[in-house]
Design an enzyme around this catalytic site. Structure first.
Site, short mmCIF file in Angstrom:
data_model
loop_
_atom_site.label_atom_id
_atom_site.label_comp_id
_atom_site.label_asym_id
_atom_site.label_seq_id
_atom_site.Cartn_x
_atom_site.Cartn_y
_atom_site.Cartn_z
N TYR A 79 45.84 -36.47 -2.67
CA TYR A 79 45.89 -35.99 -1.22
C TYR A 79 46.59 -36.81 -0.28
O TYR A 79 47.46 -36.48 0.59
CB TYR A 79 44.30 -35.91 -0.78
CG TYR A 79 44.17 -35.28 0.49
CD1 TYR A 79 44.08 -33.95 0.52
CD2 TYR A 79 43.79 -35.99 1.70
CE1 TYR A 79 43.74 -33.36 1.58
CE2 TYR A 79 43.60 -35.25 2.87
CZ TYR A 79 43.66 -34.05 2.93
OH TYR A 79 43.21 -33.24 3.89
N SER B 213 47.18 -34.71 8.07
CA SER B 213 45.90 -35.20 7.97
C SER B 213 45.97 -36.81 8.53
O SER B 213 47.01 -36.90 8.74
CB SER B 213 45.51 -35.44 6.81
OG SER B 213 44.57 -36.07 6.40
P1 NAD Z 1 38.77 -25.72 3.23
O1 NAD Z 1 38.29 -25.89 1.81
O2 NAD Z 1 37.52 -24.64 4.01
O3 NAD Z 1 39.96 -24.84 3.53
C1 NAD Z 1 40.99 -24.88 2.42
C2 NAD Z 1 41.37 -23.35 2.44
O4 NAD Z 1 42.51 -23.64 1.36
C3 NAD Z 1 40.53 -22.61 2.01
O5 NAD Z 1 40.49 -21.12 2.38
C4 NAD Z 1 41.12 -22.06 0.47
O6 NAD Z 1 40.80 -20.82 -0.11
C5 NAD Z 1 42.71 -22.43 0.66
N1 NAD Z 1 42.82 -22.72 -0.56
C6 NAD Z 1 42.83 -23.72 -1.63
N2 NAD Z 1 43.23 -23.67 -2.66
C7 NAD Z 1 44.12 -22.50 -2.62
C8 NAD Z 1 44.92 -21.73 -3.58
N3 NAD Z 1 45.09 -22.46 -4.80
N4 NAD Z 1 45.63 -20.87 -3.36
C9 NAD Z 1 45.38 -20.29 -2.05
N5 NAD Z 1 44.62 -20.81 -1.22
C10 NAD Z 1 43.95 -21.90 -1.41
O7 NAD Z 1 38.73 -27.07 3.98
P2 NAD Z 1 39.48 -27.34 5.41
O8 NAD Z 1 39.10 -28.45 5.86
O9 NAD Z 1 39.57 -26.08 6.43
O10 NAD Z 1 41.13 -27.51 4.77
C11 NAD Z 1 42.20 -26.59 5.48
C12 NAD Z 1 43.44 -27.44 5.48
O11 NAD Z 1 42.98 -28.70 6.62
C13 NAD Z 1 43.66 -28.39 4.50
O12 NAD Z 1 45.08 -28.63 4.15
C14 NAD Z 1 43.06 -29.56 4.38
O13 NAD Z 1 43.70 -30.56 3.69
C15 NAD Z 1 43.49 -29.90 6.03
N6 NAD Z 1 42.58 -31.19 6.57
C16 NAD Z 1 41.19 -31.06 6.62
C17 NAD Z 1 40.57 -31.97 7.25
C18 NAD Z 1 39.23 -32.05 7.41
O14 NAD Z 1 38.48 -32.94 7.95
N7 NAD Z 1 38.50 -30.91 6.71
C19 NAD Z 1 41.23 -32.95 7.79
C20 NAD Z 1 42.58 -32.87 7.87
C21 NAD Z 1 43.33 -31.91 7.14
#
Ligand code: NAD
Length: 254
Positions: free
Chosen positions: A159, A146
């Protein structure tokens, strides 16, 4: 030839959090490049992801697991091996975020985020690395880091700790595993349009502040991660170890 090195045919990838957001975009990208996917999900089912991947002519295995504990790690690895016979790529994408001021931050919001984003990612990596060593053909681990692997952030203590920690893990795993031809790297997405950022995007003031600070002038999408994911999952990156590739529209360069 170089373009051949990007191809992922006959590769098997485990992608956690594959049914939504960035994980879904990454699973699509890897499958478009030729990989079969073992998709780990928790609450949102994998039907949409499965339909798209099967339409590409790739195989898809759906694995339900709650990654808040390391309990399912063994099962994820065994199911993937039973179904596909091997593992080549692991993407530690599943992650959560909890927002609260430092002063009011709860122990539960600390533990839940650290358990999913950091602890389970480590033990799943350890388990898959053991398989890679047994297979004697190297392998790839990609951690989804991130901007908060590099910056402090606001209202997201656990986080920031988890994503900064994940970058440290990326480096130590790379150090110890490079000798087995295992590449461990991270993708650091910028501000992307997914569930994770829905509250930020709904806040008109924060949304405007963030958009204005992104040199590309827009939030990223799950599609924007496909190129970085395919690169780090492929032979084209075989001498890239312990690095975070930012896909952030220039945010960190600002
Ligand atoms: P999102 O909420 O759509 O995806 C998160 C995923 O993690 C979901 O599919 C969810 O089912 C899974 N998850 C959450 N808790 C879980 C659990 N207890 N057991 C199994 N699976 C679980 O959001 P996203 O933005 O697609 O996030 C994906 C990754 O990207 C994360 O690690 C997030 O921190 C990272 N990220 C996101 C951003 C952003 O701007 N959206 C930026 C940097 C990093």
């Amino acid at each position: 030839m170089i373009l051949e090195q990007f191809r992922l045919e006959n590769k098997v990838a485990i992608v956690t959090g594959c049914s939504t957001g960035l994980g879904q975009g990454i699973a699509y990208g890897l499958a478009e490049a030729g990989a079969d996917i073992a998709g780990v999900y928790n609450t949102t089912d994998t039907l949409e992801t499965e339909r798209y991947i099967k339409k590409l002519g790739r195989r898809f295995l759906s694995i339900k697991a709650n990654l808040i504990s390391t309990g399912p790690v063994h099962d994820i690895i065994e199911k993937t091996l039973d179904n596909f016979g091997k593992i080549d790529i692991l993407v530690n994408n599943a992650g959560i975020i909890r927002r609260e001021e430092v002063i009011d931050f709860t122990e539960k919001d600390w533990d839940d985020v650290m358990n999913i984003n950091l602890k389970t990612a480590f033990f799943l990596s350890r388990g898959v690395a053991r398989v890679y060593i047994r297979q004697k053909k190297g392998g790839k681990i990609i951690n989804i880091a991130s901007m908060l692997s590099f910056q402090g952030g606001i209202r997201v203590s656990s986080y920031t700790a988890s994503k900064s920690g994940l970058m440290g893990l990326t480096r130590i795993l790379a150090n110890e595993l490079a000798k087995y031809q295992i590449n461990v790297n991270a993708i650091a997405p910028g501000y992307m349009i997914t569930r994770n950022t829905a509250p930020l995007r709904a806040d008109k003031i924060r949304n405007k502040e963030i958009t204005e600070r992104i040199p590309a002038g827009r939030w990223g999408t799950p599609d924007d991660l496909k190129g970085a994911a395919v690169f780090l999952a492929s032979d084209a990156s075989k001498y890239v170890n312990g690095y975070a590739l930012a896909v952030d529209g220039g945010w960190l360069a600002r």
